[in-house]
Design a protein around this motif. Structure first.
Motif, PDB file in Angstrom:
ATOM      1  N   HIS A  25       0.832  -1.205   0.000  1.00  0.00           N
ATOM      2  CA  HIS A  25       0.000   0.000   0.000  1.00  0.00           C
ATOM      3  C   HIS A  25       0.872   1.263   0.000  1.00  0.00           C
ATOM      4  O   HIS A  25       0.611   2.210  -0.750  1.00  0.00           O
ATOM      5  N   THR A  26       1.939   1.280   0.794  1.00  0.00           N
ATOM      6  CA  THR A  26       2.844   2.433   0.858  1.00  0.00           C
ATOM      7  C   THR A  26       3.556   2.639  -0.477  1.00  0.00           C
ATOM      8  O   THR A  26       3.682   3.774  -0.966  1.00  0.00           O
ATOM      9  N   ASP A  27       4.034   1.562  -1.079  1.00  0.00           N
ATOM     10  CA  ASP A  27       4.716   1.669  -2.382  1.00  0.00           C
ATOM     11  C   ASP A  27       3.768   2.195  -3.457  1.00  0.00           C
ATOM     12  O   ASP A  27       4.139   3.037  -4.278  1.00  0.00           O
ATOM     13  N   ASN A  28       2.525   1.677  -3.456  1.00  0.00           N
ATOM     14  CA  ASN A  28       1.548   2.150  -4.444  1.00  0.00           C
ATOM     15  C   ASN A  28       1.256   3.635  -4.258  1.00  0.00           C
ATOM     16  O   ASN A  28       1.179   4.396  -5.226  1.00  0.00           O
ATOM     17  N   ARG A  29       1.085   4.077  -3.001  1.00  0.00           N
ATOM     18  CA  ARG A  29       0.803   5.490  -2.736  1.00  0.00           C
ATOM     19  C   ARG A  29       1.970   6.377  -3.140  1.00  0.00           C
ATOM     20  O   ARG A  29       1.766   7.456  -3.703  1.00  0.00           O
ATOM     21  N   SER A  30       3.199   5.955  -2.880  1.00  0.00           N
ATOM     22  CA  SER A  30       4.353   6.782  -3.262  1.00  0.00           C
ATOM     23  C   SER A  30       4.485   6.840  -4.786  1.00  0.00           C
ATOM     24  O   SER A  30       4.825   7.891  -5.347  1.00  0.00           O
ATOM     25  N   HIS A  31       4.184   5.755  -5.461  1.00  0.00           N
ATOM     26  CA  HIS A  31       4.225   5.755  -6.928  1.00  0.00           C
ATOM     27  C   HIS A  31       3.146   6.678  -7.492  1.00  0.00           C
ATOM     28  O   HIS A  31       3.401   7.465  -8.415  1.00  0.00           O
ATOM     29  N   LEU A  36       1.353  11.851  -9.887  1.00  0.00           N
ATOM     30  CA  LEU A  36       0.561  13.080  -9.764  1.00  0.00           C
ATOM     31  C   LEU A  36       1.460  14.317  -9.758  1.00  0.00           C
ATOM     32  O   LEU A  36       1.138  15.334 -10.371  1.00  0.00           O
ATOM     33  N   ARG A  37       2.597  14.253  -9.079  1.00  0.00           N
ATOM     34  CA  ARG A  37       3.527  15.373  -9.051  1.00  0.00           C
ATOM     35  C   ARG A  37       4.059  15.646 -10.468  1.00  0.00           C
ATOM     36  O   ARG A  37       4.160  16.798 -10.893  1.00  0.00           O
ATOM     37  N   GLN A  38       4.359  14.585 -11.200  1.00  0.00           N
ATOM     38  CA  GLN A  38       4.857  14.735 -12.565  1.00  0.00           C
ATOM     39  C   GLN A  38       3.786  15.357 -13.465  1.00  0.00           C
ATOM     40  O   GLN A  38       4.073  16.278 -14.241  1.00  0.00           O
ATOM     41  N   LEU A  43       1.489  20.069 -16.433  1.00  0.00           N
ATOM     42  CA  LEU A  43       0.391  21.015 -16.660  1.00  0.00           C
ATOM     43  C   LEU A  43       0.815  22.443 -16.321  1.00  0.00           C
ATOM     44  O   LEU A  43       0.459  23.385 -17.023  1.00  0.00           O
ATOM     45  N   GLN A  44       1.568  22.627 -15.256  1.00  0.00           N
ATOM     46  CA  GLN A  44       2.038  23.964 -14.904  1.00  0.00           C
ATOM     47  C   GLN A  44       3.002  24.504 -15.967  1.00  0.00           C
ATOM     48  O   GLN A  44       2.985  25.698 -16.280  1.00  0.00           O
TER      49      GLN A  44
END
Length: 122
Positions: A25-31, A36-38, A43-44
């Motif tokens: 779960h932690t690995d999936n969330r960090s990925h 999302l950051r990328q 977009l910015q």
């Protein structure tokens, strides 16, 4: 299997499964966070592109004595290779043939004179 062994086995199995599922779960969330950051950065950059980065200033490094000697050696070697590459080999071949034929004619003429003298003395 006794009560203690069963209890310890159950606790070990439960904690292992809990640890693995939390780790996944932690690995999936960090990925997902990285994705999302990328996407947010992309977009910015489309909406408000960042200012261009100035070119770095050229750095001047003084060469040592050994490097200077290598550079001089390489320059001389390049000059010699270019001079060999620029030689007109056909003309050089004609010049060599002319020289060899002159030497051959002189040698043949001297041997002919020696034969004529030897025939005149006999």
């Amino acid at each position: 299997m006794g009560f203690t062994t069963g209890l310890l086995g159950g606790i070990t199995l439960t904690t292992s499964l809990l640890y693995l599922s939390l780790r996944l779960h932690t690995d999936n969330r960090s990925h997902q966070s990285a994705l999302l950051r990328q996407q947010s950065t992309l977009l910015q950059n489309i909406v408000a592109p960042p200012p261009p980065v100035p070119a770095p200033l050229p750095r001047e490094v003084r060469a040592g004595v050994l490097e200077s000697a290598k550079d001089r050696w390489n320059a001389e070697l390049e000059r010699n290779v270019r001079s060999v590459q620029n030689v007109d080999w056909e003309e050089w071949g004609r010049w060599a043939e002319d020289g060899v034929s002159r030497v051959w004619r002189r040698a043949f003429a001297k041997s002919q004179e020696a034969v004529d003298r030897a025939a005149g003395n006999a």
